[in-house]
Scaffold this motif. Structure first.
Motif, short mmCIF file in Angstrom:
data_model
loop_
_atom_site.label_atom_id
_atom_site.label_comp_id
_atom_site.label_asym_id
_atom_site.label_seq_id
_atom_site.Cartn_x
_atom_site.Cartn_y
_atom_site.Cartn_z
N ASN A 55 2.14 -12.26 -6.65
CA ASN A 55 2.02 -12.80 -8.01
C ASN A 55 3.22 -13.67 -8.35
O ASN A 55 3.07 -14.74 -8.93
CB ASN A 55 1.88 -11.68 -9.04
N LYS A 56 4.41 -13.21 -7.99
CA LYS A 56 5.63 -14.00 -8.27
C LYS A 56 5.59 -15.33 -7.53
O LYS A 56 5.93 -16.37 -8.08
CB LYS A 56 6.88 -13.23 -7.85
N TYR A 58 2.94 -17.04 -6.12
CA TYR A 58 1.82 -17.94 -6.40
C TYR A 58 1.67 -18.30 -7.87
O TYR A 58 0.87 -19.16 -8.20
CB TYR A 58 0.51 -17.35 -5.86
N TYR A 59 2.42 -17.67 -8.77
CA TYR A 59 2.25 -17.96 -10.19
C TYR A 59 2.40 -19.45 -10.53
O TYR A 59 1.58 -19.99 -11.26
CB TYR A 59 3.18 -17.13 -11.07
N LYS A 63 -2.13 -20.71 -12.15
CA LYS A 63 -1.79 -20.36 -13.53
C LYS A 63 -2.91 -19.62 -14.25
O LYS A 63 -2.66 -18.92 -15.22
CB LYS A 63 -1.40 -21.61 -14.31
N SER A 66 -4.50 -14.54 -10.78
CA SER A 66 -3.54 -14.07 -9.78
C SER A 66 -4.26 -13.91 -8.45
O SER A 66 -5.48 -13.73 -8.41
CB SER A 66 -2.91 -12.74 -10.21
#
Length: 137
Positions: A55-56, A58-59, A63, A66
């Motif tokens: 998640n961190k 690919y955030y 957007k 997830s």
């Protein structure tokens, strides 16, 4: 607590892996086995750590959603003991291809986690290997 780590050690040493291709869905295993159950238990234990890290990463790219993780698609690259048998410190390195909710792979990442008594799970390394064409958001 030692009883908790015994299945973990077994799972690490006999984990089976699946080859996965970008944007291709692999059929789920058709039969169950002790080896497959141990792999599934192990990946379920690591799931929250894997999900948080992906998640961190690919955030900024994703957007509106997830990345999804299909744990049975994880390809274990290496498992090893740190410091031999002088304690229960283990490392596992695996490749994972996060996907959209529609099972379209969005990239490929290699992650290494260190697992030790406590239990303590710590990310040692995360390398993004490939980025695939993303579906429209």
């Amino acid at each position: 607590m030692k009883k908790l780590f015994f299945p973990l050690i077994i799972a690490i040493t006999i984990v089976c892996s699946f080859q996965i291709k970008a944007e291709a869905r692999i059929p789920r295993p058709s039969h169950d086995s002790e080896q497959l159950r141990l792999q599934d238990m192990f990946m379920l234990m690591l799931y929250p750590y894997i999900k948080e890290e992906l998640n961190k990463y690919y955030y900024p790219i994703l957007k509106t959603y997830s990345p999804e993780i299909e744990l049975w698609k994880v390809e274990v690259i290496e498992t090893k003991r740190v410091n031999g048998f002088r304690g229960f410190i283990l490392e596992i390195t695996f490749d994972i291809e996060p996907s959209t909710a529609h099972h379209v792979s969005i990239g490929k990442d290699r992650m290494t986690y260190r697992i030790s008594y406590g239990p303590e799970v710590r990310l040692i390394n995360h390398t993004h290997l490939k980025t695939y064409k993303l579906p429209p958001q």
